[in-house]
Enzyme design. Structure first.
Site, PDB file in Angstrom:
ATOM      1  N   TYR A  34       9.353  86.244  42.322  1.00 17.43           N
ATOM      2  CA  TYR A  34       9.117  85.003  42.550  1.00 17.43           C
ATOM      3  C   TYR A  34       9.767  84.059  41.509  1.00 17.43           C
ATOM      4  O   TYR A  34       9.438  82.883  41.323  1.00 17.43           O
ATOM      5  CB  TYR A  34       7.478  84.546  42.689  1.00 17.43           C
ATOM      6  CG  TYR A  34       7.124  85.337  43.851  1.00 17.43           C
ATOM      7  CD1 TYR A  34       7.592  84.879  45.456  1.00 17.43           C
ATOM      8  CD2 TYR A  34       6.433  86.205  43.945  1.00 17.43           C
ATOM      9  CE1 TYR A  34       6.999  85.329  46.501  1.00 17.43           C
ATOM     10  CE2 TYR A  34       6.016  86.974  45.188  1.00 17.43           C
ATOM     11  CZ  TYR A  34       6.261  86.382  46.306  1.00 17.43           C
ATOM     12  OH  TYR A  34       5.974  87.157  47.521  1.00 17.43           O
TER      13      TYR A  34
ATOM     14  N   GLY B  72       6.859  85.141  53.541  1.00 15.01           N
ATOM     15  CA  GLY B  72       6.710  83.852  52.480  1.00 15.01           C
ATOM     16  C   GLY B  72       7.360  82.942  52.920  1.00 15.01           C
ATOM     17  O   GLY B  72       8.525  83.198  53.685  1.00 15.01           O
TER      18      GLY B  72
ATOM     19  N   GLU C 133       7.385  98.484  55.636  1.00  8.39           N
ATOM     20  CA  GLU C 133       6.125  97.953  56.202  1.00  8.39           C
ATOM     21  C   GLU C 133       6.720  96.423  56.785  1.00  8.39           C
ATOM     22  O   GLU C 133       7.831  96.277  56.918  1.00  8.39           O
ATOM     23  CB  GLU C 133       5.406  97.555  55.075  1.00  8.39           C
ATOM     24  CG  GLU C 133       6.479  96.448  54.180  1.00  8.39           C
ATOM     25  CD  GLU C 133       5.544  95.376  53.438  1.00  8.39           C
ATOM     26  OE1 GLU C 133       4.212  95.298  53.570  1.00  8.39           O
ATOM     27  OE2 GLU C 133       5.880  94.765  52.544  1.00  8.39           O
TER      28      GLU C 133
ATOM     29  N   ASP D 189      10.348  95.224  56.066  1.00  7.35           N
ATOM     30  CA  ASP D 189      10.964  95.709  54.887  1.00  7.35           C
ATOM     31  C   ASP D 189      11.627  96.896  55.045  1.00  7.35           C
ATOM     32  O   ASP D 189      10.812  97.905  55.656  1.00  7.35           O
ATOM     33  CB  ASP D 189       9.998  95.621  53.661  1.00  7.35           C
ATOM     34  CG  ASP D 189       9.798  94.084  53.118  1.00  7.35           C
ATOM     35  OD1 ASP D 189      10.388  93.196  53.556  1.00  7.35           O
ATOM     36  OD2 ASP D 189       8.745  93.963  52.496  1.00  7.35           O
TER      37      ASP D 189
ATOM     38  N   ARG E 161       8.218  89.628  59.004  1.00 10.51           N
ATOM     39  CA  ARG E 161       9.549  90.247  58.269  1.00 10.51           C
ATOM     40  C   ARG E 161       9.171  91.874  57.924  1.00 10.51           C
ATOM     41  O   ARG E 161       8.046  92.262  57.654  1.00 10.51           O
ATOM     42  CB  ARG E 161       9.355  89.409  57.007  1.00 10.51           C
ATOM     43  CG  ARG E 161      10.725  89.741  56.241  1.00 10.51           C
ATOM     44  CD  ARG E 161      10.718  89.256  55.023  1.00 10.51           C
ATOM     45  NE  ARG E 161      10.156  90.385  54.056  1.00 10.51           N
ATOM     46  CZ  ARG E 161       9.085  90.087  53.292  1.00 10.51           C
ATOM     47  NH1 ARG E 161       8.655  88.819  52.927  1.00 10.51           N
ATOM     48  NH2 ARG E 161       8.664  90.926  52.470  1.00 10.51           N
TER      49      ARG E 161
ATOM     50  N   GLU F  83      -2.370  86.746  46.307  1.00  9.55           N
ATOM     51  CA  GLU F  83      -1.208  86.020  46.584  1.00  9.55           C
ATOM     52  C   GLU F  83      -1.651  84.491  46.508  1.00  9.55           C
ATOM     53  O   GLU F  83      -0.668  83.815  47.280  1.00  9.55           O
ATOM     54  CB  GLU F  83      -0.711  86.470  47.857  1.00  9.55           C
ATOM     55  CG  GLU F  83      -0.093  88.166  47.333  1.00  9.55           C
ATOM     56  CD  GLU F  83       0.615  88.604  48.816  1.00  9.55           C
ATOM     57  OE1 GLU F  83       1.669  88.610  48.978  1.00  9.55           O
ATOM     58  OE2 GLU F  83      -0.398  89.412  49.376  1.00  9.55           O
TER      59      GLU F  83
ATOM     60  N   SER G 238       3.549  91.889  48.020  1.00  6.31           N
ATOM     61  CA  SER G 238       4.042  91.468  46.888  1.00  6.31           C
ATOM     62  C   SER G 238       4.312  92.459  45.847  1.00  6.31           C
ATOM     63  O   SER G 238       4.340  92.121  44.730  1.00  6.31           O
ATOM     64  CB  SER G 238       3.433  90.328  46.155  1.00  6.31           C
ATOM     65  OG  SER G 238       3.522  88.984  47.185  1.00  6.31           O
TER      66      SER G 238
ATOM     67  N   ASN H 249       5.432  92.321  57.335  1.00  7.32           N
ATOM     68  CA  ASN H 249       4.525  91.303  56.956  1.00  7.32           C
ATOM     69  C   ASN H 249       4.272  90.335  58.233  1.00  7.32           C
ATOM     70  O   ASN H 249       5.037  89.770  58.714  1.00  7.32           O
ATOM     71  CB  ASN H 249       5.189  90.732  55.875  1.00  7.32           C
ATOM     72  CG  ASN H 249       5.662  91.570  54.576  1.00  7.32           C
ATOM     73  OD1 ASN H 249       4.659  91.888  53.935  1.00  7.32           O
ATOM     74  ND2 ASN H 249       6.764  92.174  54.618  1.00  7.32           N
TER      75      ASN H 249
HETATM   76  N1  LIG Z   1       8.885 104.487  49.540  1.00  7.55           N
HETATM   77  C1  LIG Z   1       9.585 103.685  48.758  1.00  7.55           C
HETATM   78  N2  LIG Z   1      10.923 104.015  48.142  1.00  7.55           N
HETATM   79  C2  LIG Z   1      11.550 103.324  47.284  1.00  7.55           C
HETATM   80  N3  LIG Z   1      11.107 102.147  47.051  1.00  7.55           N
HETATM   81  C3  LIG Z   1       9.968 101.663  47.491  1.00  7.55           C
HETATM   82  C4  LIG Z   1       9.139 102.504  48.353  1.00  7.55           C
HETATM   83  N4  LIG Z   1       7.783 101.908  48.672  1.00  7.55           N
HETATM   84  C5  LIG Z   1       7.997 100.592  48.034  1.00  7.55           C
HETATM   85  N5  LIG Z   1       9.225 100.584  47.264  1.00  7.55           N
HETATM   86  C6  LIG Z   1       9.479  99.285  46.570  1.00  7.55           C
HETATM   87  O1  LIG Z   1       8.412  98.614  46.444  1.00  7.55           O
HETATM   88  C7  LIG Z   1       8.344  97.370  47.227  1.00  7.55           C
HETATM   89  C8  LIG Z   1       7.157  96.963  47.538  1.00  7.55           C
HETATM   90  O2  LIG Z   1       6.604  97.753  48.517  1.00  7.55           O
HETATM   91  P1  LIG Z   1       6.323  97.483  49.933  1.00  7.55           P
HETATM   92  O3  LIG Z   1       5.973  98.927  50.717  1.00  7.55           O
HETATM   93  O4  LIG Z   1       7.157  96.653  50.668  1.00  7.55           O
HETATM   94  O5  LIG Z   1       4.769  96.667  49.901  1.00  7.55           O
HETATM   95  P2  LIG Z   1       4.487  94.990  49.546  1.00  7.55           P
HETATM   96  O6  LIG Z   1       5.900  94.353  49.648  1.00  7.55           O
HETATM   97  O7  LIG Z   1       3.468  94.910  50.410  1.00  7.55           O
HETATM   98  O8  LIG Z   1       4.082  95.200  48.237  1.00  7.55           O
HETATM   99  C9  LIG Z   1       9.476  97.298  47.980  1.00  7.55           C
HETATM  100  O9  LIG Z   1       9.995  96.354  48.369  1.00  7.55           O
HETATM  101  C10 LIG Z   1      10.422  98.533  47.213  1.00  7.55           C
HETATM  102  O10 LIG Z   1      11.043  97.650  46.198  1.00  7.55           O
HETATM  103 MG   LIG Z   2       7.273  94.667  51.289  1.00 11.83          MG
END
Ligand SMILES: Nc1ncnc2c1ncn2[C@@H]1O[C@H](COP(=O)(O)OP(=O)(O)O)[C@@H](O)[C@H]1O
Ligand SMILES: [Mg+2]
Length: 318
Positions: free
Chosen positions: A221, A282, A276, A262, A260, A14, A150, A278
């Protein structure tokens, strides 16, 4: 005036995002009248900190090293106060498996998951357990590395045939991966900002991907490829509930200054699930924390000023 070292760049995947967060923070610090020492984080980090002796470091790093507690550990050692969370919370946030266990143990709703490290597959025959996992989680299944951010390495497996390739891809990012239940619904993010009265949850942001069925690294982004709504338009009480969950997660993981969280809002059930947290959100023009702060009446410069003040106030003893 304070001499502020802005830590940005680094070697993580990143890096580019961090350079953008860092540049924006530097501009804000200059407008606020601070002296800025810009440090692209590399092997000379400790030397640079010792030579320049900043009053405080603004950590604008994302991903490995900068967000996983490594740089924070060095800052503690050198005795420079710094923005954001301490090493323990960084480690817990960066490792989604650790974070999800902590959330599940604390009763925070997070999608069901099974996590494995590479040795489980190589030495313990974990592949034999895949059919049972698939039966429990149901397709599509989300496969992701424990680390990273990301959306790097996040894969959706639609059938059992997709799982091996998704695992291989996730293992190329980390030695630990997880299979997670897919939540079909709306994508929300709640930023938490510490203040005089303790941590407060900022207005909920909804990320609505355009065209794509997945909010990926590129879409995230590139201005215009995702639209953001803040405050998100949510039915009765769900916004407040998302904010409560984010505050709980911030506390459970031990975050400091900002974070943050999510979440997904499941379309079918209206249930919220935390994906998750963070530790260093960002701070680019398209990032969610600055947008949420703006909606709460906190402009970017005020946000940077607040985060810096929190770091200086909580100067860690050396
Ligand atoms: N269990 C899930 N169900 C539906 N969408 C998911 C799920 N896990 C991840 N995503 C999608 O993937 C994106 C990234 O996943 P995330 O766990 O937030 O990891 P990171 O942001 O660290 O890459 C999420 O913002 C969502 O859009
Ligand atoms: Mg995320």
């Amino acid at each position: 005036m304070t001499r502020v070292a802005v830590l940005k760049g680094g070697r993580s995947l990143e890096r580019q995002v961090s350079l953008r967060s860092g540049a924006r923070v530097e501009d804000a610090l200059e407008r606020l009248g601070h002296e800025v020492v810009s440090i692209d984080v590399g092997p000379d980090l400790v030397d640079r900190l010792e030579d320049t002796r900043p009053d405080v470091a603004f950590v604008a790093l994302h991903g490995r090293d900068g967000e996983d507690g490594t740089v924070q550990e060095l800052l503690e050692l050198v005795g420079v106060p710094y923005t954001g969370s301490r090493p323990g919370a960084c480690i817990r946030c960066m490792d989604k498996v650790l974070a999800k266990h902590a959330m599940r143990d604390a009763g925070i709703p997070t999608p069901d998951f099974y996590a494995f490290n590479q040795t489980a597959f190589e030495e313990l025959g974990a592949a034999r357990a895949l059919p049972a996992i698939e039966a429990r989680l149901r397709f599509p299944i989300v496969v992701k590395p424990a680390g990273q951010g990301s959306a790097l390495g996040v894969q959706f497996a639609r059938t059992a045939e997709d799982v091996p390739a998704a695992l291989v891809s996730a293992f190329s990012y980390d030695t630990k991966v997880m299979l997670e239940r897919h939540v079909a619904g709306r994508e929300l993010a709640v930023s938490v900002l510490d203040g005089p009265a303790g941590p407060e949850a900022l207005p909920v942001v909804e990320a609505i991907p355009r065209d794509e069925d997945f909010y990926d690294f590129e879409a995230r982004y590139e201005i215009g490829r995702t639209s953001f709504v803040c405050p998100a338009d949510l039915p009765g009480g769900l916004g407040e509930r998302a904010q409560e969950l984010a505050l709980s997660v911030h506390r459970i993981l031990g975050c400091r200054s900002f974070s943050r969280v999510d979440l997904m809002l499941e379309e079918r059930t209206d249930a919220l699930y935390v994906l998750e947290a963070n530790a260093i959100p960002g701070l680019t023009e398209t990032s969610l924390l600055p947008q949420a702060a703006e909606a709460a009446g906190i402009g970017f410069d005020a946000l940077v000023a607040r985060v810096l003040e929190l770091a200086v106030e909580r100067r860690t003893p050396v």
